[in-house]
Design an enzyme around this catalytic site. Structure first.
Site, PDB file in Angstrom:
ATOM      1  N   ASP A   1      12.900  41.546  -7.738  1.00  0.00           N
ATOM      2  CA  ASP A   1      11.634  41.784  -7.019  1.00  0.00           C
ATOM      3  C   ASP A   1      11.425  43.265  -6.681  1.00  0.00           C
ATOM      4  OD1 ASP A   1      10.708  39.139  -6.978  1.00  0.00           O
ATOM      5  OD2 ASP A   1      11.853  38.663  -5.171  1.00  0.00           O
TER       6      ASP A   1
ATOM      7  N   THR B   1      11.890  30.880  -6.577  1.00  0.00           N
ATOM      8  CA  THR B   1      10.848  31.362  -5.669  1.00  0.00           C
ATOM      9  C   THR B   1      10.942  30.608  -4.347  1.00  0.00           C
ATOM     10  OG1 THR B   1       8.492  31.882  -5.533  1.00  0.00           O
ATOM     11  CG2 THR B   1       9.059  29.822  -6.653  1.00  0.00           C
TER      12      THR B   1
ATOM     13  N   MET C   1       1.907  43.172  -1.507  1.00  0.00           N
ATOM     14  CA  MET C   1       2.782  42.394  -2.388  1.00  0.00           C
ATOM     15  C   MET C   1       2.163  41.049  -2.762  1.00  0.00           C
ATOM     16  SD  MET C   1       6.693  42.799  -1.218  1.00  0.00           S
ATOM     17  CE  MET C   1       7.463  44.345  -0.792  1.00  0.00           C
TER      18      MET C   1
ATOM     19  N   LYS D   1      15.168  31.294  -2.264  1.00  0.00           N
ATOM     20  CA  LYS D   1      15.861  32.518  -2.662  1.00  0.00           C
ATOM     21  C   LYS D   1      17.191  32.700  -1.919  1.00  0.00           C
ATOM     22  CE  LYS D   1      11.702  34.926  -4.149  1.00  0.00           C
ATOM     23  NZ  LYS D   1      10.924  36.173  -4.196  1.00  0.00           N
TER      24      LYS D   1
ATOM     25  N   ALA E   1       9.245  42.798   7.991  1.00  0.00           N
ATOM     26  CA  ALA E   1      10.708  42.915   8.003  1.00  0.00           C
ATOM     27  C   ALA E   1      11.358  41.596   7.621  1.00  0.00           C
ATOM     28  CB  ALA E   1      11.180  43.378   9.380  1.00  0.00           C
ATOM     29  N   GLY E   2      10.658  40.813   6.796  1.00  0.00           N
ATOM     30  CA  GLY E   2      11.206  39.541   6.332  1.00  0.00           C
ATOM     31  C   GLY E   2      11.942  39.715   5.011  1.00  0.00           C
TER      32      GLY E   2
ATOM     33  N   ASN F   1       7.046  46.315  12.104  1.00  0.00           N
ATOM     34  CA  ASN F   1       6.976  44.854  12.135  1.00  0.00           C
ATOM     35  C   ASN F   1       6.485  44.364  13.495  1.00  0.00           C
ATOM     36  OD1 ASN F   1       7.394  42.405  10.682  1.00  0.00           O
ATOM     37  ND2 ASN F   1       9.142  41.962  12.000  1.00  0.00           N
ATOM     38  N   ARG F   2       5.840  43.185  13.474  1.00  0.00           N
ATOM     39  CA  ARG F   2       5.370  42.547  14.713  1.00  0.00           C
ATOM     40  C   ARG F   2       6.554  42.343  15.655  1.00  0.00           C
ATOM     41  NH1 ARG F   2       2.549  36.923  13.519  1.00  0.00           N
ATOM     42  NH2 ARG F   2       4.675  36.466  12.856  1.00  0.00           N
ATOM     43  N   THR F   3       7.631  41.749  15.157  1.00  0.00           N
ATOM     44  CA  THR F   3       8.865  41.620  15.940  1.00  0.00           C
ATOM     45  C   THR F   3       9.698  42.867  15.656  1.00  0.00           C
ATOM     46  OG1 THR F   3       8.723  39.256  15.493  1.00  0.00           O
ATOM     47  CG2 THR F   3      10.786  40.059  16.466  1.00  0.00           C
TER      48      THR F   3
HETATM   49  P1  ATR Z   1       9.025  36.705   3.463  1.00  0.00           P
HETATM   50  O1  ATR Z   1      10.299  36.190   2.912  1.00  0.00           O
HETATM   51  O2  ATR Z   1       7.805  36.386   2.642  1.00  0.00           O
HETATM   52  O3  ATR Z   1       9.090  38.153   3.810  1.00  0.00           O
HETATM   53  P2  ATR Z   1       9.436  35.970   6.211  1.00  0.00           P
HETATM   54  O4  ATR Z   1      10.877  36.303   6.084  1.00  0.00           O
HETATM   55  O5  ATR Z   1       9.023  34.732   6.921  1.00  0.00           O
HETATM   56  O6  ATR Z   1       8.763  35.846   4.773  1.00  0.00           O
HETATM   57  O7  ATR Z   1       8.698  37.220   6.850  1.00  0.00           O
HETATM   58  C1  ATR Z   1       7.315  37.230   7.070  1.00  0.00           C
HETATM   59  C2  ATR Z   1       6.915  38.612   7.561  1.00  0.00           C
HETATM   60  O8  ATR Z   1       5.504  38.638   7.782  1.00  0.00           O
HETATM   61  C3  ATR Z   1       7.556  39.020   8.858  1.00  0.00           C
HETATM   62  O9  ATR Z   1       7.726  40.412   8.884  1.00  0.00           O
HETATM   63  C4  ATR Z   1       6.500  38.570   9.886  1.00  0.00           C
HETATM   64  O10 ATR Z   1       6.577  39.247  11.122  1.00  0.00           O
HETATM   65  P3  ATR Z   1       7.602  38.708  12.269  1.00  0.00           P
HETATM   66  O11 ATR Z   1       8.980  39.163  11.831  1.00  0.00           O
HETATM   67  O12 ATR Z   1       7.147  39.355  13.515  1.00  0.00           O
HETATM   68  O13 ATR Z   1       7.450  37.217  12.278  1.00  0.00           O
HETATM   69  C5  ATR Z   1       5.262  38.985   9.149  1.00  0.00           C
HETATM   70  N1  ATR Z   1       4.036  38.301   9.598  1.00  0.00           N
HETATM   71  C6  ATR Z   1       3.685  37.022   9.368  1.00  0.00           C
HETATM   72  N2  ATR Z   1       2.457  36.761   9.881  1.00  0.00           N
HETATM   73  C7  ATR Z   1       2.038  37.913  10.448  1.00  0.00           C
HETATM   74  C8  ATR Z   1       0.832  38.294  11.141  1.00  0.00           C
HETATM   75  N3  ATR Z   1      -0.159  37.434  11.347  1.00  0.00           N
HETATM   76  N4  ATR Z   1       0.735  39.575  11.584  1.00  0.00           N
HETATM   77  C9  ATR Z   1       1.742  40.453  11.373  1.00  0.00           C
HETATM   78  N5  ATR Z   1       2.891  40.147  10.736  1.00  0.00           N
HETATM   79  C10 ATR Z   1       3.024  38.901  10.266  1.00  0.00           C
END
Ligand code: ATR
Length: 276
Positions: free
Chosen positions: A106, A66, A218, A70, A132-133, A155-157
């Site tokens: 997963d 976890t 999730m 990963k 998109a993480g 996604n935000r980004t």
């Molecule tokens: P994981 O492996 O859990 O997916 P990650 O790779 O760090 O973790 O990705 C986190 C995701 O949550 C990303 O899509 C992130 O958006 P960004 O790519 O723009 O960073 C999103 N995320 C985290 N906090 C957020 C928030 N407050 N509002 C919107 N999206 C958020």
């Protein structure tokens, strides 16, 4: 004479104190009559490989992996399943012969929860994936395998969403956008962002949700997540958190290790009871 050795499994992460996996696998083992131990392993930053070596010295045969390891597990495995290759992440390791098999259960856990537990028909549905993480990346191929009409990644980004859409476009109708540009109602919205952890919600238009939209987070916690509370306020009547995904991904790992498929229903009810 000593009795037959009990097979050893576990979950490695940092932190792992909160993990429900030891309980889930203990319930699976009891239910299926498998003689096995399952232990939590907290590997401090930089200690992942040492933790694995120590686990093997103890005779360990398989591990769940976890956060935040990963990606490390993906690089460590000597053989990868196609689904872990697509996810570029491994949540299950299995030492077999001279190889270390890396798998990712997963996405399969998510899809089984959606289709078998929640009765959602993915085929021809309009699906929105928020984030998109790593969590999103693991879900895309298993979702596309069920032939949705459309899978939109928001996604935000936005560039990260575009990268994922491009990468998976050979597998099905997948596109990318920012939250503000989302149009129309979706049949299924999956929140894979970590926004709920900070008590935030991705800023998506309320028009994406109808009373018939299945809103899925999730994440899981005691009580509804921030995203599911928001969805309810927009009129969603079908909501689910990631508890079912957690139990189903565990069942897939258990099957890989032991060749036995546990009945997840009673275990899911027990985990929900403890979380309520
Ligand atoms: P994981 O492996 O859990 O997916 P990650 O790779 O760090 O973790 O990705 C986190 C995701 O949550 C990303 O899509 C992130 O958006 P960004 O790519 O723009 O960073 C999103 N995320 C985290 N906090 C957020 C928030 N407050 N509002 C919107 N999206 C958020």
């Amino acid at each position: 004479m000593t009795g037959k050795k009990v097979d050893l499994y576990g979950v490695v992460g940092h932190p792992v104190g909160h993990s429900r996996s030891p309980l889930i696998h203990r319930l699976f083992a009891e239910q299926t009559g498998q003689r096995m131990d399952y232990v939590p392993i907290d590997a401090a930053p930089g200690q992942f490989l040492e933790a694995l070596a120590e686990f093997r010295r103890r005779g360990g045969q398989g591990l769940n992996v976890t956060l935040p390891y990963k990606g490390d597990a993906y690089r460590f495995a000597t053989r990868l399943t196609s689904r872990s290759e697509a996810a570029e992440a491994v949540n299950t390791l299995c030492w077999r012969d001279k190889e270390v098999l890396g798998d990712n259960t997963d996405g399969a856990g998510l899809v089984t929860d959606l289709t078998a537990n929640l009765g959602f028909a993915l085929t021809n549905s309009r699906v929105l994936l928020l984030g998109a993480g790593g969590a999103a990346r693991g879900a895309i191929a298993p979702l596309l395998a069920h032939s949705p009409a459309e899978l939109v990644i928001a996604n935000r980004t936005v560039s990260r969403a575009h990268d994922l859409a491009k990468r998976f476009s050979v597998m099905g109708p997948v596109s990318a956008t920012g939250f503000g540009d989302l149009l129309g109602v979706f049949d299924l919205i999956i929140n894979s962002t970590s926004a709920s952890l900070a008590g935030e919600i991705p800023p998506l238009p309320a028009t994406t949700v109808s009373s018939k939209t299945l809103c899925y987070d999730m994440m899981y916690q005691k009580g509804p997540t921030t995203f599911l509370t928001w969805a309810g306020m927009q009129g969603a009547t079908i909501i689910a958190d990631g508890t079912g995904m957690l139990v189903e991904q565990a069942a897939e790992s258990f099957f890989l290790w032991r060749g036995v498929r546990p009945d997840t229903g009673p275990v899911l009810r027990e985990i929900r009871r403890r979380l309520s």
